[in-house]
Design a protein around this motif. Structure first.
Motif, PDB file in Angstrom:
ATOM      1  N   LEU A  72       0.930  -1.024   0.091  1.00 20.30           N
ATOM      2  CA  LEU A  72      -0.115  -0.132   0.051  1.00 20.30           C
ATOM      3  C   LEU A  72       0.912   1.230   0.061  1.00 20.30           C
ATOM      4  O   LEU A  72       0.659   2.309  -0.777  1.00 20.30           O
ATOM      5  CB  LEU A  72      -0.882   0.077   1.026  1.00 20.30           C
ATOM      6  CG  LEU A  72      -1.978  -0.864   1.078  1.00 20.30           C
ATOM      7  CD1 LEU A  72      -2.824  -0.562   2.512  1.00 20.30           C
ATOM      8  CD2 LEU A  72      -3.146  -0.430  -0.059  1.00 20.30           C
ATOM      9  N   MET A  73       1.924   1.299   0.770  1.00 17.36           N
ATOM     10  CA  MET A  73       2.874   2.238   1.062  1.00 17.36           C
ATOM     11  C   MET A  73       3.471   2.625  -0.140  1.00 17.36           C
ATOM     12  O   MET A  73       3.621   3.863  -0.868  1.00 17.36           O
ATOM     13  CB  MET A  73       3.698   2.046   2.157  1.00 17.36           C
ATOM     14  CG  MET A  73       2.858   2.405   3.501  1.00 17.36           C
ATOM     15  SD  MET A  73       3.860   2.192   4.968  1.00 17.36           S
ATOM     16  CE  MET A  73       5.665   2.830   4.521  1.00 17.36           C
ATOM     17  N   ILE A  88       4.176   5.896  -5.242  1.00 19.89           N
ATOM     18  CA  ILE A  88       4.271   6.145  -6.823  1.00 19.89           C
ATOM     19  C   ILE A  88       3.426   6.938  -7.315  1.00 19.89           C
ATOM     20  O   ILE A  88       3.693   7.551  -8.021  1.00 19.89           O
ATOM     21  CB  ILE A  88       4.407   4.435  -7.500  1.00 19.89           C
ATOM     22  CG1 ILE A  88       5.795   3.806  -7.012  1.00 19.89           C
ATOM     23  CG2 ILE A  88       4.116   4.772  -8.812  1.00 19.89           C
ATOM     24  CD1 ILE A  88       5.666   2.443  -7.256  1.00 19.89           C
ATOM     25  N   LEU A  89       1.930   6.418  -6.864  1.00 18.89           N
ATOM     26  CA  LEU A  89       0.804   7.660  -7.297  1.00 18.89           C
ATOM     27  C   LEU A  89       0.965   8.966  -6.865  1.00 18.89           C
ATOM     28  O   LEU A  89       0.622   9.674  -7.542  1.00 18.89           O
ATOM     29  CB  LEU A  89      -0.581   7.009  -6.841  1.00 18.89           C
ATOM     30  CG  LEU A  89      -1.094   5.834  -7.488  1.00 18.89           C
ATOM     31  CD1 LEU A  89      -2.298   5.160  -6.761  1.00 18.89           C
ATOM     32  CD2 LEU A  89      -1.292   6.127  -9.075  1.00 18.89           C
ATOM     33  N   LEU A  90       1.679   9.044  -5.801  1.00 12.74           N
ATOM     34  CA  LEU A  90       1.877  10.611  -5.197  1.00 12.74           C
ATOM     35  C   LEU A  90       2.923  11.220  -6.044  1.00 12.74           C
ATOM     36  O   LEU A  90       2.770  12.378  -6.571  1.00 12.74           O
ATOM     37  CB  LEU A  90       2.231  10.570  -3.877  1.00 12.74           C
ATOM     38  CG  LEU A  90       2.354  11.639  -3.336  1.00 12.74           C
ATOM     39  CD1 LEU A  90       0.930  12.411  -3.054  1.00 12.74           C
ATOM     40  CD2 LEU A  90       2.782  11.674  -1.649  1.00 12.74           C
ATOM     41  N   ARG A 113      -2.219   1.523   9.065  1.00  8.66           N
ATOM     42  CA  ARG A 113      -2.794  -0.074   9.313  1.00  8.66           C
ATOM     43  C   ARG A 113      -2.206  -0.816  10.373  1.00  8.66           C
ATOM     44  O   ARG A 113      -0.915  -0.933  10.397  1.00  8.66           O
ATOM     45  CB  ARG A 113      -2.540  -0.925   8.048  1.00  8.66           C
ATOM     46  CG  ARG A 113      -3.443  -1.954   7.924  1.00  8.66           C
ATOM     47  CD  ARG A 113      -3.417  -2.369   6.604  1.00  8.66           C
ATOM     48  NE  ARG A 113      -4.163  -3.882   6.693  1.00  8.66           N
ATOM     49  CZ  ARG A 113      -4.283  -4.644   6.011  1.00  8.66           C
ATOM     50  NH1 ARG A 113      -3.376  -4.599   4.941  1.00  8.66           N
ATOM     51  NH2 ARG A 113      -4.824  -6.058   5.791  1.00  8.66           N
ATOM     52  N   LYS A 114      -2.999  -1.334  11.288  1.00 13.58           N
ATOM     53  CA  LYS A 114      -2.355  -2.182  12.321  1.00 13.58           C
ATOM     54  C   LYS A 114      -1.807  -3.503  11.814  1.00 13.58           C
ATOM     55  O   LYS A 114      -2.336  -3.974  10.797  1.00 13.58           O
ATOM     56  CB  LYS A 114      -3.542  -2.614  13.489  1.00 13.58           C
ATOM     57  CG  LYS A 114      -3.730  -1.202  14.237  1.00 13.58           C
ATOM     58  CD  LYS A 114      -4.677  -1.658  15.228  1.00 13.58           C
ATOM     59  CE  LYS A 114      -5.409  -0.574  16.193  1.00 13.58           C
ATOM     60  NZ  LYS A 114      -6.191  -0.841  17.162  1.00 13.58           N
ATOM     61  N   ALA A 140      -2.034   9.759  -1.526  1.00 10.63           N
ATOM     62  CA  ALA A 140      -1.672  10.073  -0.243  1.00 10.63           C
ATOM     63  C   ALA A 140      -2.725   9.138   0.461  1.00 10.63           C
ATOM     64  O   ALA A 140      -2.359   8.754   1.872  1.00 10.63           O
ATOM     65  CB  ALA A 140      -2.204  11.536  -0.100  1.00 10.63           C
ATOM     66  N   LEU A 141      -3.846   8.804   0.431  1.00 13.36           N
ATOM     67  CA  LEU A 141      -4.736   7.999   1.032  1.00 13.36           C
ATOM     68  C   LEU A 141      -4.218   6.617   1.229  1.00 13.36           C
ATOM     69  O   LEU A 141      -4.079   6.063   2.214  1.00 13.36           O
ATOM     70  CB  LEU A 141      -6.236   7.948   0.179  1.00 13.36           C
ATOM     71  CG  LEU A 141      -6.979   9.339   0.469  1.00 13.36           C
ATOM     72  CD1 LEU A 141      -8.494   9.212  -0.358  1.00 13.36           C
ATOM     73  CD2 LEU A 141      -7.167   9.530   1.685  1.00 13.36           C
ATOM     74  N   LEU A 142      -3.449   6.155   0.248  1.00 11.80           N
ATOM     75  CA  LEU A 142      -2.867   4.685   0.146  1.00 11.80           C
ATOM     76  C   LEU A 142      -1.766   4.646   1.093  1.00 11.80           C
ATOM     77  O   LEU A 142      -1.692   3.784   1.872  1.00 11.80           O
ATOM     78  CB  LEU A 142      -2.659   4.139  -1.183  1.00 11.80           C
ATOM     79  CG  LEU A 142      -3.669   3.806  -1.978  1.00 11.80           C
ATOM     80  CD1 LEU A 142      -3.189   3.463  -3.523  1.00 11.80           C
ATOM     81  CD2 LEU A 142      -4.569   2.539  -1.572  1.00 11.80           C
ATOM     82  N   THR A 143      -0.923   5.772   1.081  1.00 13.54           N
ATOM     83  CA  THR A 143       0.324   6.018   1.802  1.00 13.54           C
ATOM     84  C   THR A 143      -0.144   6.068   3.295  1.00 13.54           C
ATOM     85  O   THR A 143       0.436   5.342   4.063  1.00 13.54           O
ATOM     86  CB  THR A 143       1.057   7.140   1.468  1.00 13.54           C
ATOM     87  OG1 THR A 143       1.538   7.031   0.100  1.00 13.54           O
ATOM     88  CG2 THR A 143       2.319   7.119   2.283  1.00 13.54           C
ATOM     89  N   LEU A 144      -1.191   7.074   3.530  1.00 11.89           N
ATOM     90  CA  LEU A 144      -1.638   7.072   5.037  1.00 11.89           C
ATOM     91  C   LEU A 144      -2.391   5.633   5.464  1.00 11.89           C
ATOM     92  O   LEU A 144      -2.210   5.335   6.736  1.00 11.89           O
ATOM     93  CB  LEU A 144      -2.784   8.118   4.996  1.00 11.89           C
ATOM     94  CG  LEU A 144      -1.821   9.599   4.940  1.00 11.89           C
ATOM     95  CD1 LEU A 144      -3.007  10.536   5.177  1.00 11.89           C
ATOM     96  CD2 LEU A 144      -0.996   9.629   6.451  1.00 11.89           C
TER      97      LEU A 144
END
Length: 72
Positions: free
Chosen positions: A5-6, A11-13, A70-71, A61-65
Motif C-alpha cells: 500500500l505504501m 508511486i501515485l503521489l 494500518r495495524k 496520499a490516502l494509500l500511503t496514510l
C-alpha cells in the motif's frame, strides 16, 4: 500488504505531482487523409489533464496514510 500500500501510494503521489507540475504528456497519432493504401498521419503531443494529476495525489496520499496507519 502494508508495504505494498505504501509503495503504490508513493508511486501515485510522485506521478500526480509530476503531472500537476506540467511534465506529463503523451503522443497521439491520427489519420488525416487516407487514399487507397496510403495514409497521411499527424502526430500531436498532448498533456495529461490536471484532474488526473490531482486524483493521483489524493489517491496516493490516502494509500500511503492507509499503509502507515494500518495495524499489523
Amino acid at each position: 500488504m502494508r508495504i505494498a500500500l505504501m509503495v503504490i501510494g508513493i508511486i501515485l503521489l510522485i506521478a500526480g505531482i509530476w503531472v500537476v507540475a506540467g511534465h506529463g504528456s503523451y503522443t497521439a497519432t491520427e489519420t488525416v487523409v487516407s487514399v487507397g493504401d496510403h495514409a497521411l498521419k499527424a502526430t500531436h503531443d498532448k498533456s495529461i489533464p490536471q484532474w488526473a494529476g490531482i486524483a493521483g495525489i489524493v489517491v496516493g496520499a490516502l494509500l500511503t496514510l492507509g499503509g502507515l496507519l494500518r495495524k499489523r
